[in-house]
Design a protein around this motif. Sequence first.
Motif, PDB file in Angstrom:
ATOM      1  N   UNK A  14       5.458  22.491  12.871  1.00  0.00           N
ATOM      2  CA  UNK A  14       4.648  22.977  13.993  1.00  0.00           C
ATOM      3  C   UNK A  14       3.173  22.716  13.730  1.00  0.00           C
ATOM      4  N   UNK A  15       2.646  23.108  12.577  1.00  0.00           N
ATOM      5  CA  UNK A  15       1.233  22.923  12.290  1.00  0.00           C
ATOM      6  C   UNK A  15       0.902  21.463  12.004  1.00  0.00           C
ATOM      7  N   UNK A  16       1.836  20.731  11.436  1.00  0.00           N
ATOM      8  CA  UNK A  16       1.632  19.293  11.218  1.00  0.00           C
ATOM      9  C   UNK A  16       1.391  18.589  12.551  1.00  0.00           C
ATOM     10  N   UNK A  17       2.180  18.945  13.547  1.00  0.00           N
ATOM     11  CA  UNK A  17       2.042  18.356  14.876  1.00  0.00           C
ATOM     12  C   UNK A  17       0.712  18.737  15.514  1.00  0.00           C
ATOM     13  N   UNK A  18       0.410  20.033  15.542  1.00  0.00           N
ATOM     14  CA  UNK A  18      -0.785  20.489  16.243  1.00  0.00           C
ATOM     15  C   UNK A  18      -2.059  19.986  15.583  1.00  0.00           C
ATOM     16  N   UNK A  19      -2.086  19.954  14.258  1.00  0.00           N
ATOM     17  CA  UNK A  19      -3.294  19.498  13.573  1.00  0.00           C
ATOM     18  C   UNK A  19      -3.502  17.990  13.740  1.00  0.00           C
ATOM     19  N   UNK A  20      -2.427  17.221  13.701  1.00  0.00           N
ATOM     20  CA  UNK A  20      -2.544  15.786  13.942  1.00  0.00           C
ATOM     21  C   UNK A  20      -3.058  15.521  15.364  1.00  0.00           C
ATOM     22  N   UNK A  21      -2.499  16.211  16.343  1.00  0.00           N
ATOM     23  CA  UNK A  21      -2.938  16.025  17.728  1.00  0.00           C
ATOM     24  C   UNK A  21      -4.393  16.463  17.888  1.00  0.00           C
ATOM     25  N   UNK A  22      -4.780  17.560  17.272  1.00  0.00           N
ATOM     26  CA  UNK A  22      -6.163  18.034  17.365  1.00  0.00           C
ATOM     27  C   UNK A  22      -7.124  17.027  16.744  1.00  0.00           C
ATOM     28  N   UNK A  23      -6.721  16.416  15.625  1.00  0.00           N
ATOM     29  CA  UNK A  23      -7.596  15.442  14.967  1.00  0.00           C
ATOM     30  C   UNK A  23      -7.826  14.229  15.859  1.00  0.00           C
ATOM     31  N   UNK A  24      -6.773  13.738  16.519  1.00  0.00           N
ATOM     32  CA  UNK A  24      -6.954  12.581  17.398  1.00  0.00           C
ATOM     33  C   UNK A  24      -7.756  12.940  18.634  1.00  0.00           C
ATOM     34  N   UNK A  25      -7.643  14.175  19.114  1.00  0.00           N
ATOM     35  CA  UNK A  25      -8.531  14.621  20.184  1.00  0.00           C
ATOM     36  C   UNK A  25      -9.984  14.575  19.721  1.00  0.00           C
ATOM     37  N   UNK A  26     -10.249  15.034  18.497  1.00  0.00           N
ATOM     38  CA  UNK A  26     -11.622  15.026  17.987  1.00  0.00           C
ATOM     39  C   UNK A  26     -12.148  13.601  17.847  1.00  0.00           C
ATOM     40  N   UNK A  27     -11.294  12.659  17.418  1.00  0.00           N
ATOM     41  CA  UNK A  27     -11.723  11.261  17.338  1.00  0.00           C
ATOM     42  C   UNK A  27     -12.075  10.718  18.712  1.00  0.00           C
ATOM     43  N   UNK A  28     -11.287  11.081  19.725  1.00  0.00           N
ATOM     44  CA  UNK A  28     -11.553  10.608  21.084  1.00  0.00           C
ATOM     45  C   UNK A  28     -12.833  11.233  21.631  1.00  0.00           C
ATOM     46  N   UNK A  29     -13.098  12.498  21.318  1.00  0.00           N
ATOM     47  CA  UNK A  29     -14.320  13.156  21.787  1.00  0.00           C
ATOM     48  C   UNK A  29     -15.569  12.553  21.150  1.00  0.00           C
ATOM     49  N   UNK A  30     -15.445  12.091  19.914  1.00  0.00           N
ATOM     50  CA  UNK A  30     -16.605  11.584  19.168  1.00  0.00           C
ATOM     51  C   UNK A  30     -16.759  10.072  19.241  1.00  0.00           C
ATOM     52  N   UNK A  31     -15.937   9.408  20.036  1.00  0.00           N
ATOM     53  CA  UNK A  31     -15.939   7.943  20.028  1.00  0.00           C
ATOM     54  C   UNK A  31     -17.272   7.384  20.524  1.00  0.00           C
ATOM     55  N   UNK A  32     -17.994   8.127  21.356  1.00  0.00           N
ATOM     56  CA  UNK A  32     -19.258   7.628  21.894  1.00  0.00           C
ATOM     57  C   UNK A  32     -20.396   7.714  20.875  1.00  0.00           C
ATOM     58  N   UNK A  33     -20.278   8.577  19.871  1.00  0.00           N
ATOM     59  CA  UNK A  33     -21.344   8.729  18.872  1.00  0.00           C
ATOM     60  C   UNK A  33     -20.977   8.100  17.538  1.00  0.00           C
ATOM     61  N   UNK A  34     -19.717   7.748  17.350  1.00  0.00           N
ATOM     62  CA  UNK A  34     -19.310   7.089  16.113  1.00  0.00           C
ATOM     63  C   UNK A  34     -19.742   5.628  16.123  1.00  0.00           C
ATOM     64  N   UNK A  35     -19.622   4.983  14.972  1.00  0.00           N
ATOM     65  CA  UNK A  35     -19.965   3.568  14.855  1.00  0.00           C
ATOM     66  C   UNK A  35     -19.044   2.750  15.748  1.00  0.00           C
ATOM     67  N   UNK A  36     -19.654   1.940  16.615  1.00  0.00           N
ATOM     68  CA  UNK A  36     -18.878   1.115  17.536  1.00  0.00           C
ATOM     69  C   UNK A  36     -18.450  -0.153  16.818  1.00  0.00           C
ATOM     70  N   UNK A  37     -17.152  -0.407  16.780  1.00  0.00           N
ATOM     71  CA  UNK A  37     -16.627  -1.478  15.952  1.00  0.00           C
ATOM     72  C   UNK A  37     -16.032  -2.602  16.786  1.00  0.00           C
TER      73      UNK A  37
END
Length: 402
Positions: free
Chosen positions: A181-204
């Motif tokens: 349960x926590x493995x799923x939710x934490x993985x999904x939360x991490x990818x949400x955070x990556x998507x939220x920060x994509x505009x300020x992260x290094x553009x590759x």
Amino acid sequence: MEELLNQWLWKEYYWLPAGRSWKDIGDDAVGTWRPLPRDLFLTLPLALGFIAVRFVFERAVALPLSRALGVCDRVRARAAPDPKLEAFYLQKKNHFSQGDVLSLEKHCGLTVRQIHNWLRLRRNQDKPSNTKKFCEATWRFVFYLIAFAAGLASLIDTPWFWNHRECWRGHPRQPVTEAQYWYYLLELSFYWSLLFCVSVDVKRKDFKEQIVHHIATIFLISFSYCGNYVRVGTIVMLVHDSSDFLLESAKMFNYAGWRKTCDSLFVLFAVVFLVTRLIIFPCRVIYSTIVESQDFFDPFPGYYLFNSVLLLLQALHIFWAYLILRMVYKFVFLGKVERDERSDEESEVEEEEDGGGVEEESCYDQRKDLLNSKPASLANNCVLNNLTHQRRNINSRLPKAR
């Protein structure tokens, strides 16, 4: 509203095999969860929590670590303050024409060359430093490493880790443990955070492919959780995490200038990536979801949607494998890895340098090499000039001799 959602969005015909209902999902045993769609709303505040933790981690841990490993940044010359040019740059960035520059020339009182030089300096100011890229790579390395270790520890004793047919036995009435349960939710939360920060992260270089990958991963994790494909979903996440932390560690040492360590880690990453993404993932995981699952239930709309997203991920794996194989070719035949073809190359234009030394390395050794190279360059230019003058003198004397 809830009745409307149950009638259309959560209709059992779309999500579950024929003859199964939502009541068949999960188990009420102690220490187990029943996957419910409303659990996914918890991932949004968790994603914001990841962003906050990342902010603190990069400044309190990654930044001192970058200094300890000797990460060097370029000292870039700053463009002179000019409100009109600054407004033009913020509006146009790199998307301007020669006509825009000519129009700007009339309002600024500068020549076209001066405007281009100012824009170049201003653009170089916005380029990410090695320290920023090192901090981002360190954050992802720590998460992927912890996620891989935790996922492996929670799955290694399960029967479906070794025999993927067990992923479908009794589906969808399969209990979800607390670790899953926590493995799923934490993985999904991490990818949400990556998507939220994509505009300020290094553009590759593979910016668009990364966006598609994040969206497909978020959709796949969310869909598999709602339909209780947790068993096969945890295996998919484990396969992906197995190589990602190696890539991030190679980037870290690349920014620190540890070339041999970087090259060794990159070769190890390439082997793990090619084995897990081009052999294990399609031949074991996707084969199980497409072929072996039909031994337990007939295909239904969710079956086709789930496998379509997996095939989309596999297409991205092939794209990245092509870039990695290019790097392996350079390593074998050139003897070194010049840059990370998979995702570390920035998508913007390469940094331009002024002829008078607008930018110079902040490290003493790099400055020393640059200074040592200038006398040789001047000497070469003097020799070439002398030869040119001698040739011109000889040519001018020939008519007189005749």
